[in-house]
Design a protein around this motif. Structure first.
Motif, PDB file in Angstrom:
ATOM      1  N   THR A 181     -14.241 -45.701 -22.953  1.00  0.00           N
ATOM      2  CA  THR A 181     -14.823 -46.493 -21.876  1.00  0.00           C
ATOM      3  C   THR A 181     -15.356 -45.580 -20.774  1.00  0.00           C
ATOM      4  O   THR A 181     -15.021 -44.392 -20.713  1.00  0.00           O
ATOM      5  N   PHE A 182     -16.160 -46.171 -19.910  1.00  0.00           N
ATOM      6  CA  PHE A 182     -16.661 -45.463 -18.736  1.00  0.00           C
ATOM      7  C   PHE A 182     -15.510 -44.830 -17.969  1.00  0.00           C
ATOM      8  O   PHE A 182     -15.553 -43.676 -17.562  1.00  0.00           O
ATOM      9  N   ARG A 183     -14.471 -45.628 -17.751  1.00  0.00           N
ATOM     10  CA  ARG A 183     -13.337 -45.162 -16.957  1.00  0.00           C
ATOM     11  C   ARG A 183     -12.639 -43.983 -17.624  1.00  0.00           C
ATOM     12  O   ARG A 183     -12.243 -43.013 -16.969  1.00  0.00           O
ATOM     13  N   GLN A 184     -12.480 -44.038 -18.944  1.00  0.00           N
ATOM     14  CA  GLN A 184     -11.817 -42.953 -19.667  1.00  0.00           C
ATOM     15  C   GLN A 184     -12.616 -41.661 -19.603  1.00  0.00           C
ATOM     16  O   GLN A 184     -12.043 -40.575 -19.459  1.00  0.00           O
ATOM     17  N   VAL A 185     -13.943 -41.765 -19.704  1.00  0.00           N
ATOM     18  CA  VAL A 185     -14.795 -40.572 -19.609  1.00  0.00           C
ATOM     19  C   VAL A 185     -14.646 -39.934 -18.245  1.00  0.00           C
ATOM     20  O   VAL A 185     -14.459 -38.720 -18.112  1.00  0.00           O
ATOM     21  N   ARG A 186     -14.707 -40.760 -17.202  1.00  0.00           N
ATOM     22  CA  ARG A 186     -14.614 -40.225 -15.836  1.00  0.00           C
ATOM     23  C   ARG A 186     -13.235 -39.634 -15.565  1.00  0.00           C
ATOM     24  O   ARG A 186     -13.117 -38.603 -14.907  1.00  0.00           O
ATOM     25  N   ASN A 187     -12.192 -40.282 -16.054  1.00  0.00           N
ATOM     26  CA  ASN A 187     -10.841 -39.751 -15.860  1.00  0.00           C
ATOM     27  C   ASN A 187     -10.665 -38.411 -16.558  1.00  0.00           C
ATOM     28  O   ASN A 187      -9.919 -37.541 -16.097  1.00  0.00           O
ATOM     29  N   SER A 188     -11.350 -38.231 -17.665  1.00  0.00           N
ATOM     30  CA  SER A 188     -11.234 -37.004 -18.444  1.00  0.00           C
ATOM     31  C   SER A 188     -12.082 -35.870 -17.893  1.00  0.00           C
ATOM     32  O   SER A 188     -11.621 -34.732 -17.788  1.00  0.00           O
ATOM     33  N   LEU A 189     -13.337 -36.166 -17.527  1.00  0.00           N
ATOM     34  CA  LEU A 189     -14.282 -35.114 -17.148  1.00  0.00           C
ATOM     35  C   LEU A 189     -14.595 -35.057 -15.655  1.00  0.00           C
ATOM     36  O   LEU A 189     -15.288 -34.137 -15.207  1.00  0.00           O
ATOM     37  N   GLY A 190     -14.121 -36.042 -14.898  1.00  0.00           N
ATOM     38  CA  GLY A 190     -14.387 -36.040 -13.464  1.00  0.00           C
ATOM     39  C   GLY A 190     -15.691 -36.725 -13.114  1.00  0.00           C
ATOM     40  O   GLY A 190     -16.272 -37.458 -13.912  1.00  0.00           O
ATOM     41  N   VAL A 191     -16.168 -36.454 -11.907  1.00  0.00           N
ATOM     42  CA  VAL A 191     -17.393 -37.084 -11.411  1.00  0.00           C
ATOM     43  C   VAL A 191     -18.607 -36.548 -12.166  1.00  0.00           C
ATOM     44  O   VAL A 191     -18.808 -35.334 -12.244  1.00  0.00           O
ATOM     45  N   PRO A 192     -19.412 -37.419 -12.746  1.00  0.00           N
ATOM     46  CA  PRO A 192     -20.583 -36.961 -13.516  1.00  0.00           C
ATOM     47  C   PRO A 192     -21.680 -36.408 -12.613  1.00  0.00           C
ATOM     48  O   PRO A 192     -21.738 -36.729 -11.421  1.00  0.00           O
ATOM     49  N   THR A 193     -22.548 -35.583 -13.176  1.00  0.00           N
ATOM     50  CA  THR A 193     -23.682 -35.056 -12.421  1.00  0.00           C
ATOM     51  C   THR A 193     -24.776 -36.103 -12.269  1.00  0.00           C
ATOM     52  O   THR A 193     -25.656 -35.983 -11.428  1.00  0.00           O
ATOM     53  N   GLU A 194     -24.727 -37.149 -13.122  1.00  0.00           N
ATOM     54  CA  GLU A 194     -25.724 -38.217 -13.051  1.00  0.00           C
ATOM     55  C   GLU A 194     -25.176 -39.468 -13.729  1.00  0.00           C
ATOM     56  O   GLU A 194     -24.464 -39.378 -14.732  1.00  0.00           O
ATOM     57  N   ILE A 195     -25.482 -40.640 -13.143  1.00  0.00           N
ATOM     58  CA  ILE A 195     -25.136 -41.910 -13.769  1.00  0.00           C
ATOM     59  C   ILE A 195     -26.406 -42.719 -13.929  1.00  0.00           C
ATOM     60  O   ILE A 195     -27.076 -43.034 -12.947  1.00  0.00           O
ATOM     61  N   ASN A 196     -26.773 -43.038 -15.162  1.00  0.00           N
ATOM     62  CA  ASN A 196     -27.973 -43.816 -15.436  1.00  0.00           C
ATOM     63  C   ASN A 196     -27.849 -44.387 -16.844  1.00  0.00           C
ATOM     64  O   ASN A 196     -28.181 -43.731 -17.821  1.00  0.00           O
ATOM     65  N   ARG A 197     -27.338 -45.600 -16.918  1.00  0.00           N
ATOM     66  CA  ARG A 197     -27.017 -46.229 -18.206  1.00  0.00           C
ATOM     67  C   ARG A 197     -26.106 -45.329 -19.035  1.00  0.00           C
ATOM     68  O   ARG A 197     -26.177 -45.255 -20.254  1.00  0.00           O
ATOM     69  N   GLY A 198     -25.252 -44.638 -18.372  1.00  0.00           N
ATOM     70  CA  GLY A 198     -24.343 -43.709 -19.024  1.00  0.00           C
ATOM     71  C   GLY A 198     -23.931 -42.654 -18.025  1.00  0.00           C
ATOM     72  O   GLY A 198     -24.185 -42.769 -16.828  1.00  0.00           O
ATOM     73  N   MET A 199     -23.302 -41.615 -18.520  1.00  0.00           N
ATOM     74  CA  MET A 199     -22.841 -40.519 -17.668  1.00  0.00           C
ATOM     75  C   MET A 199     -23.333 -39.192 -18.218  1.00  0.00           C
ATOM     76  O   MET A 199     -23.237 -38.940 -19.424  1.00  0.00           O
ATOM     77  N   ARG A 200     -23.847 -38.352 -17.324  1.00  0.00           N
ATOM     78  CA  ARG A 200     -24.288 -37.014 -17.720  1.00  0.00           C
ATOM     79  C   ARG A 200     -23.389 -35.974 -17.076  1.00  0.00           C
ATOM     80  O   ARG A 200     -23.067 -36.052 -15.888  1.00  0.00           O
ATOM     81  N   TYR A 201     -22.998 -35.005 -17.883  1.00  0.00           N
ATOM     82  CA  TYR A 201     -22.239 -33.855 -17.410  1.00  0.00           C
ATOM     83  C   TYR A 201     -22.990 -32.608 -17.856  1.00  0.00           C
ATOM     84  O   TYR A 201     -22.833 -32.154 -18.997  1.00  0.00           O
ATOM     85  N   GLY A 202     -23.842 -32.089 -16.970  1.00  0.00           N
ATOM     86  CA  GLY A 202     -24.655 -30.935 -17.344  1.00  0.00           C
ATOM     87  C   GLY A 202     -25.584 -31.282 -18.491  1.00  0.00           C
ATOM     88  O   GLY A 202     -26.399 -32.201 -18.400  1.00  0.00           O
ATOM     89  N   GLY A 203     -25.443 -30.557 -19.596  1.00  0.00           N
ATOM     90  CA  GLY A 203     -26.310 -30.790 -20.755  1.00  0.00           C
ATOM     91  C   GLY A 203     -25.769 -31.797 -21.747  1.00  0.00           C
ATOM     92  O   GLY A 203     -26.268 -31.879 -22.868  1.00  0.00           O
ATOM     93  N   VAL A 204     -24.764 -32.586 -21.330  1.00  0.00           N
ATOM     94  CA  VAL A 204     -24.180 -33.583 -22.234  1.00  0.00           C
ATOM     95  C   VAL A 204     -24.296 -34.968 -21.606  1.00  0.00           C
ATOM     96  O   VAL A 204     -23.918 -35.164 -20.449  1.00  0.00           O
ATOM     97  N   ARG A 205     -24.849 -35.912 -22.365  1.00  0.00           N
ATOM     98  CA  ARG A 205     -24.983 -37.280 -21.870  1.00  0.00           C
ATOM     99  C   ARG A 205     -24.213 -38.250 -22.753  1.00  0.00           C
ATOM    100  O   ARG A 205     -24.325 -38.209 -23.979  1.00  0.00           O
ATOM    101  N   PHE A 206     -23.433 -39.116 -22.124  1.00  0.00           N
ATOM    102  CA  PHE A 206     -22.697 -40.164 -22.822  1.00  0.00           C
ATOM    103  C   PHE A 206     -23.352 -41.494 -22.494  1.00  0.00           C
ATOM    104  O   PHE A 206     -23.305 -41.940 -21.345  1.00  0.00           O
ATOM    105  N   ASP A 207     -23.991 -42.108 -23.478  1.00  0.00           N
ATOM    106  CA  ASP A 207     -24.628 -43.406 -23.266  1.00  0.00           C
ATOM    107  C   ASP A 207     -23.674 -44.511 -23.656  1.00  0.00           C
ATOM    108  O   ASP A 207     -22.836 -44.358 -24.551  1.00  0.00           O
ATOM    109  N   MET A 208     -23.837 -45.675 -22.993  1.00  0.00           N
ATOM    110  CA  MET A 208     -22.921 -46.785 -23.179  1.00  0.00           C
ATOM    111  C   MET A 208     -23.602 -48.007 -23.781  1.00  0.00           C
ATOM    112  O   MET A 208     -24.772 -48.276 -23.519  1.00  0.00           O
ATOM    113  N   SER A 209     -22.837 -48.745 -24.572  1.00  0.00           N
ATOM    114  CA  SER A 209     -23.281 -50.062 -25.000  1.00  0.00           C
ATOM    115  C   SER A 209     -22.769 -51.032 -23.940  1.00  0.00           C
ATOM    116  O   SER A 209     -21.580 -51.035 -23.622  1.00  0.00           O
ATOM    117  N   PHE A 210     -23.657 -51.822 -23.376  1.00  0.00           N
ATOM    118  CA  PHE A 210     -23.296 -52.657 -22.230  1.00  0.00           C
ATOM    119  C   PHE A 210     -22.884 -54.052 -22.663  1.00  0.00           C
ATOM    120  O   PHE A 210     -23.531 -54.685 -23.493  1.00  0.00           O
TER     121      PHE A 210
END
Length: 209
Positions: free
Chosen positions: A96-125
């Protein structure tokens, strides 16, 4: 040759003893590699056997032309991968969104998902709580900030991909190497595919839907 080798080793030993302790180990490591290389080259030049040391073990990589151009309507091609294959930076597919953030911290970008540097996690809404009801169903790696479960990163060669994953399940028209399962003429695809320039990986995609 032995005298030259002994001189080199004595010189290295002297540098190790008299150089201040703040000298980086990487410098010594690089120097040692240079010495080893000079030994190898000297050994080849002094060989009297006349046998070439050139390796003939170059891997023959699969080509797009070796795969079918199409399949039967809604035919499933390949097999699903194990869940661990979809894990990136410790985040599994379906988190989940919450699990990703708890694991990796604050993302560098949020836009229909979470980006951490060169890695993007997209979500099914879905409806409901934004953080707990939306889960990762696509991961994209665009640089060397992360690797796949088998250690492949952007910039690695196709030979490295082949050694890690074997023959691709399919090679698409854009030459992307795919491992996993997909249904012909549908949106279903579950696996990993490696965009490449013909020699090296340029982007990694992980799908699970």
């Amino acid at each position: 040759m032995k005298k030259l080798t002994t001189s080199i080793l004595v010189a290295l030993f002297s540098v190790t003893i008299f150089t201040p302790t703040h000298v980086e180990a990487s410098w010594l490591s690089k120097t040692w590699k240079k010495v080893e290389k000079s030994w190898n080259e000297a050994g080849k030049q002094s060989s009297t056997t006349g046998i070439s040391s050139t390796s003939s073990s170059t891997i023959r990589l699969p080509q797009r032309s070796e795969y079918p151009r199409n399949f039967g309507l809604h035919q499933v091609v390949g097999h699903s991968l194990e869940a661990i294959e979809y894990q990136v930076l410790g985040v599994p597919m379906g988190a989940t969104f919450r699990q990703v953030r708890n694991s990796l911290g604050v993302p560098t970008e949020i836009n229909r998902g979470m980006r951490y540097g060169g890695v993007r996690f997209d979500m099914s809404f879905t409806k409901g709580d934004y953080y707990d009801n939306n889960v990762v169903d696509y991961i994209e790696i665009t640089n060397r900030d992360a690797t796949t479960h088998r250690g492949i990163a952007v910039g690695d060669t196709l030979e490295q991909v082949y050694n890690a994953y074997g023959r691709p399940t399919y090679i698409f028209d854009n030459n992307a190497w795919f491992y996993g399962a997909f249904m012909w003429n549908s949106d279903y695809i579950s696996g990993i595919y490696f965009d490449n320039d013909g020699e090296r990986v340029t982007k990694v995609h992980l799908h699970s839907h």
